[in-house]
Design a protein around this motif. Structure first.
Motif, mmCIF file in Angstrom:
data_model
loop_
_atom_site.group_PDB
_atom_site.id
_atom_site.type_symbol
_atom_site.label_atom_id
_atom_site.label_comp_id
_atom_site.label_asym_id
_atom_site.label_seq_id
_atom_site.Cartn_x
_atom_site.Cartn_y
_atom_site.Cartn_z
ATOM 1 N N MET A 1 -7.955 10.026 14.074
ATOM 2 C CA MET A 1 -8.145 9.542 12.513
ATOM 3 C C MET A 1 -7.256 8.887 12.143
ATOM 4 O O MET A 1 -5.800 9.369 12.282
ATOM 5 N N LEU A 2 -7.232 7.470 11.509
ATOM 6 C CA LEU A 2 -6.266 6.970 11.053
ATOM 7 C C LEU A 2 -5.793 7.233 9.542
ATOM 8 O O LEU A 2 -6.847 7.205 8.879
ATOM 9 N N HIS A 3 -4.597 7.704 9.529
ATOM 10 C CA HIS A 3 -4.163 8.145 8.135
ATOM 11 C C HIS A 3 -3.829 7.064 7.011
ATOM 12 O O HIS A 3 -4.346 6.820 5.846
ATOM 13 N N HIS A 4 -3.060 5.956 7.601
ATOM 14 C CA HIS A 4 -2.632 4.839 6.736
ATOM 15 C C HIS A 4 -1.934 3.874 7.513
ATOM 16 O O HIS A 4 -1.595 4.134 8.569
ATOM 17 N N LEU A 5 -1.809 2.577 6.915
ATOM 18 C CA LEU A 5 -1.065 1.513 7.715
ATOM 19 C C LEU A 5 0.113 1.305 6.980
ATOM 20 O O LEU A 5 0.054 1.387 5.644
ATOM 21 N N ASN A 6 1.195 1.183 7.720
ATOM 22 C CA ASN A 6 2.638 1.057 7.197
ATOM 23 C C ASN A 6 2.992 -0.472 7.332
ATOM 24 O O ASN A 6 3.170 -0.898 8.323
ATOM 25 N N PHE A 7 3.356 -1.174 6.260
ATOM 26 C CA PHE A 7 3.875 -2.444 6.244
ATOM 27 C C PHE A 7 5.497 -2.410 5.976
ATOM 28 O O PHE A 7 5.597 -1.973 4.881
ATOM 29 N N ILE A 8 6.445 -2.837 6.850
ATOM 30 C CA ILE A 8 7.648 -2.943 6.530
ATOM 31 C C ILE A 8 8.112 -4.279 5.819
ATOM 32 O O ILE A 8 7.810 -5.366 6.410
ATOM 33 N N VAL A 9 8.537 -3.954 4.509
ATOM 34 C CA VAL A 9 8.967 -5.333 3.922
ATOM 35 C C VAL A 9 10.047 -5.592 3.999
ATOM 36 O O VAL A 9 11.175 -4.886 4.376
ATOM 37 N N THR A 10 10.613 -6.908 3.814
ATOM 38 C CA THR A 10 12.014 -7.388 3.992
ATOM 39 C C THR A 10 13.036 -7.373 2.852
ATOM 40 O O THR A 10 14.268 -7.402 3.134
ATOM 41 N N ASP A 11 12.597 -7.009 1.804
ATOM 42 C CA ASP A 11 13.578 -7.097 0.616
ATOM 43 C C ASP A 11 12.946 -5.792 -0.342
ATOM 44 O O ASP A 11 11.744 -5.668 -0.351
ATOM 45 N N ILE A 12 13.919 -4.997 -0.938
ATOM 46 C CA ILE A 12 13.547 -3.892 -1.723
ATOM 47 C C ILE A 12 12.562 -4.332 -3.161
ATOM 48 O O ILE A 12 11.694 -3.601 -3.462
ATOM 49 N N GLN A 38 14.476 12.732 2.381
ATOM 50 C CA GLN A 38 14.832 12.872 3.779
ATOM 51 C C GLN A 38 15.624 11.585 4.407
ATOM 52 O O GLN A 38 16.033 11.500 5.336
ATOM 53 N N SER A 39 15.293 10.621 3.508
ATOM 54 C CA SER A 39 15.860 9.243 3.786
ATOM 55 C C SER A 39 16.149 8.416 2.678
ATOM 56 O O SER A 39 16.056 8.738 1.770
ATOM 57 N N GLU A 40 16.799 7.100 3.036
ATOM 58 C CA GLU A 40 17.070 6.041 1.736
ATOM 59 C C GLU A 40 16.264 4.946 1.677
ATOM 60 O O GLU A 40 16.299 4.089 0.970
ATOM 61 N N SER A 41 14.891 5.218 2.303
ATOM 62 C CA SER A 41 14.123 3.968 2.416
ATOM 63 C C SER A 41 13.263 4.210 0.889
ATOM 64 O O SER A 41 13.315 5.241 0.291
ATOM 65 N N MET A 42 12.639 3.225 0.555
ATOM 66 C CA MET A 42 11.787 3.250 -0.492
ATOM 67 C C MET A 42 10.427 3.011 -0.100
ATOM 68 O O MET A 42 10.090 2.409 0.831
ATOM 69 N N PHE A 43 9.415 3.656 -0.784
ATOM 70 C CA PHE A 43 7.803 3.628 -0.308
ATOM 71 C C PHE A 43 7.062 3.305 -1.528
ATOM 72 O O PHE A 43 7.507 3.444 -2.428
ATOM 73 N N PHE A 44 5.587 2.886 -1.273
ATOM 74 C CA PHE A 44 4.873 2.487 -2.242
ATOM 75 C C PHE A 44 3.300 2.329 -1.616
ATOM 76 O O PHE A 44 3.225 1.828 -0.516
ATOM 77 N N TYR A 45 2.579 3.408 -1.964
ATOM 78 C CA TYR A 45 1.443 3.661 -1.426
ATOM 79 C C TYR A 45 0.249 3.174 -2.454
ATOM 80 O O TYR A 45 0.422 3.720 -3.545
ATOM 81 N N PHE A 46 -0.606 2.511 -1.843
ATOM 82 C CA PHE A 46 -1.799 1.967 -2.521
ATOM 83 C C PHE A 46 -3.203 1.924 -1.982
ATOM 84 O O PHE A 46 -3.168 2.100 -0.431
ATOM 85 N N LEU A 47 -4.418 1.826 -2.399
ATOM 86 C CA LEU A 47 -5.423 1.651 -1.604
ATOM 87 C C LEU A 47 -6.031 0.119 -1.611
ATOM 88 O O LEU A 47 -5.948 -0.557 -2.725
ATOM 89 N N ASP A 48 -6.433 -0.176 -0.520
ATOM 90 C CA ASP A 48 -6.921 -1.585 -0.308
ATOM 91 C C ASP A 48 -8.530 -1.501 -1.022
ATOM 92 O O ASP A 48 -9.014 -0.301 -1.306
ATOM 93 N N PRO A 49 -9.239 -2.470 -0.836
ATOM 94 C CA PRO A 49 -10.535 -2.618 -1.502
ATOM 95 C C PRO A 49 -11.721 -1.443 -0.660
ATOM 96 O O PRO A 49 -12.478 -1.325 -1.434
ATOM 97 N N ASP A 50 -11.341 -1.286 0.409
ATOM 98 C CA ASP A 50 -12.224 -0.468 1.373
ATOM 99 C C ASP A 50 -11.948 1.001 1.026
ATOM 100 O O ASP A 50 -12.380 2.075 1.653
ATOM 101 N N GLY A 51 -10.804 1.468 0.258
ATOM 102 C CA GLY A 51 -10.275 2.777 -0.023
ATOM 103 C C GLY A 51 -9.268 3.106 1.071
ATOM 104 O O GLY A 51 -8.823 4.370 0.981
ATOM 105 N N MET A 52 -8.898 2.246 1.983
ATOM 106 C CA MET A 52 -7.741 2.611 3.213
ATOM 107 C C MET A 52 -6.527 2.860 2.403
ATOM 108 O O MET A 52 -6.091 2.039 1.608
ATOM 109 N N THR A 53 -5.723 3.728 2.715
ATOM 110 C CA THR A 53 -4.332 3.860 2.386
ATOM 111 C C THR A 53 -3.439 2.878 2.917
ATOM 112 O O THR A 53 -3.378 2.995 4.279
ATOM 113 N N LEU A 54 -2.503 1.999 2.121
ATOM 114 C CA LEU A 54 -1.521 1.228 2.630
ATOM 115 C C LEU A 54 -0.117 1.306 2.233
ATOM 116 O O LEU A 54 -0.133 1.961 1.262
#
Length: 75
Positions: A1-12, A38-54
């Motif tokens: 089961m796919l939980h979510h897709l992660n896109f690494i962005v190039t700028d904060i 646990q890290s110094e990274s930044m995250f942002f989770y949202f849903l696409d039109p089909d309800g998939m977590t990105l």
């Protein structure tokens, strides 16, 4: 089961811009923007039109295949 897709962005600022643009359009925000303890990274989770977590993430630590730092312990 796919939980979510992660896109690494190039700028904060990509995370802040996404948040500012998505809220008025009614895009469901799941979590963030934020920074996990646990890290110094930044995250942002949202849903696409089909309800998939990105996820947009900035600042992920890259570990080499050999010679990586020792593991860290978190309480």
């Amino acid at each position: 089961m796919l939980h979510h897709l992660n896109f690494i962005v190039t700028d904060i600022d990509d995370i802040g811009r996404a948040n500012v643009r998505m809220k008025p359009e009614g895009v469901p925000i799941v979590c963030g923007p934020g920074r996990p303890s646990q890290s110094e990274s930044m995250f942002f989770y949202f849903l696409d039109p089909d309800g998939m977590t990105l996820e947009y993430r900035f600042g992920m630590e890259e570990l080499p295949e050999t010679g990586a730092r020792p593991p860290r312990m978190f309480a």
